[in-house]
Design an enzyme around this catalytic site. Sequence first.
Site, PDB file in Angstrom:
ATOM      1  N   GLY A  90     -15.739 -17.415 -50.092  1.00  0.00           N
ATOM      2  CA  GLY A  90     -15.136 -18.501 -49.106  1.00  0.00           C
ATOM      3  C   GLY A  90     -13.594 -17.908 -49.851  1.00  0.00           C
ATOM      4  N   TRP A  92     -11.454 -14.992 -48.444  1.00  0.00           N
ATOM      5  CA  TRP A  92     -10.587 -14.906 -47.707  1.00  0.00           C
ATOM      6  C   TRP A  92      -9.984 -16.128 -46.808  1.00  0.00           C
ATOM      7  CZ3 TRP A  92     -11.286 -10.033 -43.706  1.00  0.00           C
ATOM      8  CH2 TRP A  92     -11.534  -8.469 -44.683  1.00  0.00           C
ATOM      9  N   ASP A 108     -21.170 -17.696 -42.063  1.00  0.00           N
ATOM     10  CA  ASP A 108     -22.030 -16.384 -42.674  1.00  0.00           C
ATOM     11  C   ASP A 108     -23.392 -16.577 -42.390  1.00  0.00           C
ATOM     12  OD1 ASP A 108     -20.777 -14.456 -45.530  1.00  0.00           O
ATOM     13  OD2 ASP A 108     -22.916 -15.614 -45.978  1.00  0.00           O
ATOM     14  N   ASP A 124     -26.774 -17.281 -38.002  1.00  0.00           N
ATOM     15  CA  ASP A 124     -26.164 -15.490 -38.193  1.00  0.00           C
ATOM     16  C   ASP A 124     -25.466 -15.109 -36.947  1.00  0.00           C
ATOM     17  OD1 ASP A 124     -26.959 -13.362 -37.766  1.00  0.00           O
ATOM     18  OD2 ASP A 124     -29.134 -13.497 -37.693  1.00  0.00           O
ATOM     19  N   ASP A 148     -15.102  -9.306 -43.371  1.00  0.00           N
ATOM     20  CA  ASP A 148     -15.737  -8.899 -44.231  1.00  0.00           C
ATOM     21  C   ASP A 148     -16.844  -8.744 -44.208  1.00  0.00           C
ATOM     22  OD1 ASP A 148     -14.468  -7.269 -46.536  1.00  0.00           O
ATOM     23  OD2 ASP A 148     -15.237  -9.085 -47.756  1.00  0.00           O
ATOM     24  N   LYS A 188     -13.748  -4.322 -42.161  1.00  0.00           N
ATOM     25  CA  LYS A 188     -14.249  -3.947 -43.344  1.00  0.00           C
ATOM     26  C   LYS A 188     -14.989  -2.895 -42.767  1.00  0.00           C
ATOM     27  CE  LYS A 188     -16.696  -5.515 -47.298  1.00  0.00           C
ATOM     28  NZ  LYS A 188     -17.451  -6.001 -48.211  1.00  0.00           N
TER      29      LYS A 188
END
Length: 235
Positions: A90, A92, A108, A124, A148, A188
Amino acid sequence: MTLPPRRKMVRPPTGGSEEGRGKPARLKTAKMRTPSSQAWLSRQINDPWAAKARAHGYRSRAAYKLTDIADRFGLLLPGQRVIDLGAAPGGWTQVALERGIHRIVGVDLLPVEPLPPAEILEMDFTDPACGDLLVERLGGPPDLVISDMAPNTVGHRRTDHLRIVGLIDAAVDFAESVLAPGGAFVAKAFQGGEISEVLTRLKRSFAQVRNVKPPASRPDSSETYIVATGFRGRP
């Protein structure tokens, strides 16, 4: 003759704040920990960015990666709609809320402690139903998609890298299909030949694409972040 009791010599504490230690800290015990787990915990204990995150109340040191990117590229503006992919734990989302973002939805595989008014879905991202659900819960197309995400690794370098690239491709597909005109995408990535192909692809649909390494990203890590701004639509 009776001698007076000897006084114990006590060395005064060397001090140090939560954001900086005088000496590297050591684990008190290695019991029931693998060598890799011990190394990770030791690195976390002595990581100045992790200590700074704890002092600030952020859930992860990754929060400082996003703050640097947002400051450099003018992202996370009040009133924007944001989707956070790979939101756990959490950090971000916390940064976005701090900067006046009140319409944010994350996702997530892992559970995330509530961060109202943000909504975090436990599912998912690659589930075909996930993308539509994220936009529906957000109430409209996002101005910014941040990711991320990182896949679970199997220890085979080539396989792990291909999994990473596959996840980035999925995030790019999603961003290009839902972003509002002029929107931005942050994800990322890890250094490797296939990343250049992702950058080339993004340059077709965004006005500016950069590959950056924030100061909070460990120097010995191959981790980088792709920042694409000025969404023009799918080519």
